[in-house]
Design a protein around this motif. Structure first.
Motif, PDB file in Angstrom:
ATOM      1  N   UNK A 110       0.866  -1.173   0.000  1.00 28.16           N
ATOM      2  CA  UNK A 110       0.000   0.000   0.000  1.00 28.16           C
ATOM      3  C   UNK A 110       0.906   1.227   0.000  1.00 28.16           C
ATOM      4  N   UNK A 111       0.349   2.444  -0.238  1.00 27.02           N
ATOM      5  CA  UNK A 111       1.221   3.611  -0.200  1.00 27.02           C
ATOM      6  C   UNK A 111       1.964   3.662   1.133  1.00 27.02           C
ATOM      7  N   UNK A 128      -2.028   8.879  -2.569  1.00 29.80           N
ATOM      8  CA  UNK A 128      -2.311   9.108  -1.159  1.00 29.80           C
ATOM      9  C   UNK A 128      -1.484  10.262  -0.585  1.00 29.80           C
ATOM     10  N   UNK A 182     -13.045   7.496   0.571  1.00 28.95           N
ATOM     11  CA  UNK A 182     -12.116   7.111  -0.491  1.00 28.95           C
ATOM     12  C   UNK A 182     -11.475   8.325  -1.138  1.00 28.95           C
ATOM     13  N   UNK A 184      -9.076  10.133   0.099  1.00 24.72           N
ATOM     14  CA  UNK A 184      -8.518  11.092   1.050  1.00 24.72           C
ATOM     15  C   UNK A 184      -6.990  10.969   1.062  1.00 24.72           C
ATOM     16  N   UNK A 189      -5.862  13.115   6.333  1.00 27.49           N
ATOM     17  CA  UNK A 189      -6.247  12.226   7.438  1.00 27.49           C
ATOM     18  C   UNK A 189      -5.630  12.747   8.727  1.00 27.49           C
TER      19      UNK A 189
END
Lengths: 237, 222
Positions: A110-111, A128, A182, A184, A189
């Protein structure tokens, strides 16, 4: 000894994670291959392009040993198209398409470990770490952009449009949580975390007695969430 | 290395074990910084990472003093990366220590319950820290004031009246998760919420509903 910070990531920590993103550089000097802790680094041979982690790219850039190739989405054309989407449509613009899922139970990447910011990343989606990566590149390597000022302006516009959405999204928060966000970004965050989790947790505490009563009723009716989870586990295998 | 590791390596052979470990370490660190409760100690991963860090430090020690500018620059790169790894590991351990300090008795009980599991909750060093720190505290409390109380009031883990004295973290706290593999429909207990969780989604949800999938690697905390 123990960490004095509250739960959640601080902006420097988010930037630290972003520095693991791969970016494309054009080396100006030869560098032999290195066995780094995070995986082998291939030899750098100018003028052959190479993809290396951002922290190393920034180090090479600072010493004028390399130029950075900005990712395709970090161009005035792509950013204005995305900004248009962000201002016209209520949701965040969709994130980049994901690579195929590895088979079986092996590790899913994942990122920041997906190539979302190399020279051959997609041009029409924000990865991201878009905000962090964009600002770091603009600060360290403005001369590697065709039009750094325009990019800077568009990034600021995007940030404002998206922050407004994030603030509006507060209206849908409730005690059960379950808010889909989704697209974001990492820094977004980080910024919204305390507020959003604070609201969700606060509402849950207010409605606690009603929820307890409901849980009891559900259990009497033979519904149990732990069973539910086990079922899902079986399905996956 | 067991057969699973071998199979995994064949399927993603282009990505080195080092990079995979960095992804896992970063994920564990973020999870530990974000989750309301302490997570099982990733012993295999930490063993590999710490071993590599040790070897890299030896390499740096061997080569410092070499005045050749080329080697010198290579060392700068290696050392920069080394510092980044040390930060990751340190911040990870400190985040765990904070939780251990905040809820010692609760974590001790959970560790004891997990001792036979595949992944015990605490590392041997953390367990030793927790037990000796608790022993010191208990004897200090006893000598300074607890011994003056009636015997029935001396316990630190009383549960009379239906309320436990042992503090525990808020397991229902809301967290941000990213879906790594399709999970399907998830029900939030006590509410009408039914969430359809698909790969790539980002959700704000209760930790207690999510922890099973975080442990199995289908979700990650962000």
């Amino acid at each position: 000894m123990a960490l004095p910070l509250p739960p959640g990531l601080t902006p420097p920590e988010i930037a630290f994670i972003c520095e693991m993103e791969l970016v494309t550089i054009i080396p100006r000097q030869r560098l032999e291959g290195l066995e780094l802790l995070g995986g082998p680094l291939k030899p750098l041979n100018p003028p052959q392009r190479a993809s290396i982690p951002l922290w190393l790219a920034l180090l090479l850039k600072r010493q004028r040993r390399a130029n950075i190739v900005p990712p395709p989405w970090l161009s005035p054309d792509s950013l204005s198209a995305i900004l248009k989407y962000e201002t016209e449509i209520d949701a965040f613009s969709p994130p980049p398409r994901l690579p195929p899922l590895p088979s079986g139970t092996s590790l899913v990447f994942s990122p920041p470990f997906l190539p979302g910011s190399t020279a051959d990343a997609t041009a029409d989606a924000l990865p991201y770490h878009w905000l962090e990566l964009g600002s770091m590149l603009l600060e360290a390597a403005p001369e590697d952009f065709d039009d750094a000022n325009e990019v800077r302006k568009l990034l600021r516009g995007l940030r404002e449009a998206r922050m407004a959405k994030l603030r509006q999204g507060v209206e849908v928060l409730d005690a059960g949580g379950g808010v889909k966000m989704n697209g974001v970004g990492g820094m977004e965050v980080g910024e919204a975390r305390t507020f959003i989790t604070g609201v969700v947790d606060g509402l849950r505490k207010i409605g606690k007695s009603r929820e307890e009563a409901r849980k009891e009723r559900d259990r009497e009716n033979g519904y149990s969430p732990s069973q539910d989870f086990d079922d899902d586990e079986m399905d996956m295998r | 290395m067991d057969i699973d590791d071998l199979l995994a390596e064949v399927s993603v052979d282009s990505i080195s074990q080092e990079t995979r470990d960095l992804q896992e370490l970063t994920r564990s660190w973020v999870a530990e910084r974000v989750a309301p409760e302490i997570l099982p100690w990733p012993s295999d991963l930490m063993e590999r990472v710490l071993d590599r860090i040790r070897r890299q430090i030896e390499l740096v020690e061997d080569q410092t003093g070499n005045m050749d500018p080329k080697t010198n620059f290579k060392l700068i790169v290696i050392q920069t990366e080394l510092e980044r790894f040390k930060f990751l590991v340190r911040s990870f351990l400190r985040a765990r220590l904070k939780k251990i300090d905040a809820h010692p008795l609760h974590i001790l009980a959970r560790h004891a319950a997990s001792a036979t599991d595949l992944l015990p909750l605490l590392s041997p060093a953390e367990h030793q820290y927790l037990t000796s720190h608790q022993a010191l505290l208990t004897s200090h409390y006893a000598s300074s004031f607890l011994s003056q109380f009636p015997a029935s009031l001396q316990r630190m883990d009383d549960t009379t009246g239906g309320i436990s004295m042992v503090d525990k973290p808020d397991e229902d706290a809301a967290v941000f998760v990213r879906v790594l593999r399709d999970v399907g429909e998830v029900a939030v207990e006590g509410t009408d919420k039914r969430l359809e969780m698909k790969r790539g989604d980002v959700w704000v949800v209760r930790w207690s509903t999510m922890r099973g999938w975080v442990a199995s690697g289908d979700l990650e905390l962000i």
